[in-house]
Scaffold this motif. Structure first.
Motif, PDB file in Angstrom:
ATOM      1  N   GLU A   6      49.912  40.165  35.304  1.00 25.51           N
ATOM      2  CA  GLU A   6      49.820  40.730  33.845  1.00 25.51           C
ATOM      3  C   GLU A   6      51.267  40.909  33.366  1.00 25.51           C
ATOM      4  OE1 GLU A   6      46.257  43.515  35.728  1.00 25.51           O
ATOM      5  OE2 GLU A   6      48.357  43.657  35.876  1.00 25.51           O
ATOM      6  N   CYS A  22      47.342  37.783  31.196  1.00 26.86           N
ATOM      7  CA  CYS A  22      46.930  37.764  32.429  1.00 26.86           C
ATOM      8  C   CYS A  22      46.692  36.293  32.930  1.00 26.86           C
ATOM      9  CB  CYS A  22      45.926  38.514  33.016  1.00 26.86           C
ATOM     10  SG  CYS A  22      45.276  38.437  34.415  1.00 26.86           S
ATOM     11  N   TRP A  36      39.498  43.168  31.287  1.00 24.85           N
ATOM     12  CA  TRP A  36      40.265  44.032  31.084  1.00 24.85           C
ATOM     13  C   TRP A  36      39.765  45.460  31.517  1.00 24.85           C
ATOM     14  CZ3 TRP A  36      45.755  42.974  31.303  1.00 24.85           C
ATOM     15  CH2 TRP A  36      45.911  41.663  31.030  1.00 24.85           C
ATOM     16  N   TYR A  37      40.396  46.281  32.351  1.00 23.08           N
ATOM     17  CA  TYR A  37      40.042  47.664  32.668  1.00 23.08           C
ATOM     18  C   TYR A  37      41.236  48.457  32.335  1.00 23.08           C
ATOM     19  CZ  TYR A  37      35.780  46.004  34.926  1.00 23.08           C
ATOM     20  OH  TYR A  37      34.612  45.467  35.333  1.00 23.08           O
ATOM     21  N   ARG A  45      38.688  54.476  36.210  1.00 21.80           N
ATOM     22  CA  ARG A  45      39.227  53.195  35.632  1.00 21.80           C
ATOM     23  C   ARG A  45      37.683  52.956  35.105  1.00 21.80           C
ATOM     24  NH1 ARG A  45      41.515  48.656  39.193  1.00 21.80           N
ATOM     25  NH2 ARG A  45      42.893  50.271  39.673  1.00 21.80           N
ATOM     26  N   TYR A  94      44.528  47.236  33.886  1.00 30.48           N
ATOM     27  CA  TYR A  94      44.261  46.198  34.895  1.00 30.48           C
ATOM     28  C   TYR A  94      43.487  44.879  34.562  1.00 30.48           C
ATOM     29  CZ  TYR A  94      45.964  49.985  37.715  1.00 30.48           C
ATOM     30  OH  TYR A  94      46.663  51.125  38.214  1.00 30.48           O
ATOM     31  N   CYS A  95      44.058  43.720  34.812  1.00 31.99           N
ATOM     32  CA  CYS A  95      43.421  42.360  34.695  1.00 31.99           C
ATOM     33  C   CYS A  95      42.146  42.392  35.916  1.00 31.99           C
ATOM     34  CB  CYS A  95      44.210  41.333  34.575  1.00 31.99           C
ATOM     35  SG  CYS A  95      43.412  39.613  34.350  1.00 31.99           S
ATOM     36  N   HIS A  96      41.046  41.656  35.538  1.00 33.01           N
ATOM     37  CA  HIS A  96      40.214  41.490  36.592  1.00 33.01           C
ATOM     38  C   HIS A  96      39.644  40.245  36.458  1.00 33.01           C
ATOM     39  CE1 HIS A  96      35.944  41.447  38.299  1.00 33.01           C
ATOM     40  NE2 HIS A  96      36.499  42.178  39.355  1.00 33.01           N
ATOM     41  N   GLU A 108      36.880  38.810  43.883  1.00 32.13           N
ATOM     42  CA  GLU A 108      37.000  39.722  42.909  1.00 32.13           C
ATOM     43  C   GLU A 108      38.530  39.912  42.900  1.00 32.13           C
ATOM     44  OE1 GLU A 108      32.841  42.051  42.807  1.00 32.13           O
ATOM     45  OE2 GLU A 108      34.449  41.983  41.105  1.00 32.13           O
ATOM     46  N   TRP A 110      42.098  41.736  41.532  1.00 35.03           N
ATOM     47  CA  TRP A 110      42.713  42.618  40.425  1.00 35.03           C
ATOM     48  C   TRP A 110      44.464  42.163  40.151  1.00 35.03           C
ATOM     49  CZ3 TRP A 110      39.946  45.896  37.726  1.00 35.03           C
ATOM     50  CH2 TRP A 110      38.591  46.387  37.999  1.00 35.03           C
ATOM     51  N   GLY A 113      48.435  45.765  37.449  1.00 35.54           N
ATOM     52  CA  GLY A 113      48.239  46.813  36.272  1.00 35.54           C
ATOM     53  C   GLY A 113      49.724  46.635  35.417  1.00 35.54           C
TER      54      GLY A 113
END
Length: 120
Positions: A6, A22, A36-37, A45, A94-96, A108, A110, A113
């Motif tokens: 990110e 990201c 995005w979280y 989160r 955070y990108c996911h 999955e 992450w 951040g």
């Protein structure tokens, strides 16, 4: 190995804008949803925005009309344009991503951040 990197966080005044990026890298066959979280101090989160590989989007109610998520499938990159930022947007973002690797392994993933601080 697959990773998300990110960039774009920082300090901005209320009413200002920031753009988060990201980029996914590694042995990636395909990517399903990206999103995005964010997590503010003392809070859980939460999902901010998500986008499918076809471009369908979903936003948290608190950011609708102010944030825009987009993605560049050719470069495995997702963006979050944040406008009219408020103090309550302050958080680590955070990108996911849902990633299929070569060999059809589902992961999955992450990002590490990036901190967004909205303050005068």
């Amino acid at each position: 190995q697959v990773q998300l990197v990110e960039s774009g966080g920082g300090l901005v005044q209320p009413g200002g804008s920031l753009r988060l990026s990201c980029a996914a890298s590694g042995r990636i066959y395909s990517i399903n949803a990206m999103g995005w979280y964010r997590q503010a101090p003392g809070k859980q989160r939460e999902l901010v925005a998500a986008i499918t590989s076809a471009g369908s989007t979903n936003y948290a109610h608190s950011v609708k009309g102010r944030f825009t998520i987009s993605r560049d499938n050719a470069n495995n990159t997702v963006y979050l344009q944040m406008n009219s930022l408020k103090a309550e947007d302050t958080a680590v973002y955070y990108c996911h991503a849902e990633i299929y690797t070569y060999g059809y392994r589902f992961l999955e993933v992450w990002g590490q951040g990036t901190l967004v601080t909205v303050s005068s």
